[in-house]
Design an enzyme around this catalytic site. Sequence first.
Site, PDB file in Angstrom:
ATOM      1  N   HIS A  61     -12.108 -20.384   2.944  1.00 33.16           N
ATOM      2  CA  HIS A  61     -12.489 -21.324   1.424  1.00 33.16           C
ATOM      3  C   HIS A  61     -12.298 -22.036   1.935  1.00 33.16           C
ATOM      4  O   HIS A  61     -12.730 -23.465   1.332  1.00 33.16           O
ATOM      5  CB  HIS A  61     -12.320 -20.201   0.598  1.00 33.16           C
ATOM      6  N   HIS A  72     -13.462 -28.331   1.775  1.00 32.35           N
ATOM      7  CA  HIS A  72     -13.562 -26.805   0.941  1.00 32.35           C
ATOM      8  C   HIS A  72     -14.883 -26.449   0.638  1.00 32.35           C
ATOM      9  O   HIS A  72     -15.565 -27.087   0.227  1.00 32.35           O
ATOM     10  CB  HIS A  72     -12.940 -27.377  -0.359  1.00 32.35           C
TER      11      HIS A  72
END
Length: 170
Positions: A76, A91
């Site tokens: 992620h 992110h």
Amino acid sequence: MNEKGERLMFGLFHKKEQKALELGAPVSGQAVPLQEVSDPTFGGEILGKGVAVRPTDGRIYAPADGEITLLFDTLHALSMTTDTGAELLLHIGLDTVALKGAHFKAHVKTGDKVRKGDLLLEADLKAIREAGYDVITPMIVCNTDHFAEVKAVTGAEVTPQDTVLILTSK
């Protein structure tokens, strides 16, 4: 003496030329100020200054030349250090660590050298949204204090490599 024939004492009055590094968008979408990210760690600039993109596509690209310093096991997020020394965190989405890698595919690994525009990750934005997660994608300069200025370029639709951050060296 400078180019005007003026004497400079030990270079004290010579203005140092500041260099700027332009970072490209890591993903296609709407570039927005970091303060629009609802997570206080990002929106409050706790990790550093940066920019966010509300993605329209799940392909994440290198914003500059550099090295992948950490690819999270959950895919992620990743960190990279640019060839000019900027330490970046990309992110994908908020709280998406809880997906444990589902809906993400890596195209790089820790230690890989990358060039601006290289494909780093793919994220299935539809599946991530359906799982209840915000897909806004912050890009943080974690060593903000190493730069005289970190300026976000926001308010427009961007595609990878369009400038979204301008870093001015000290």
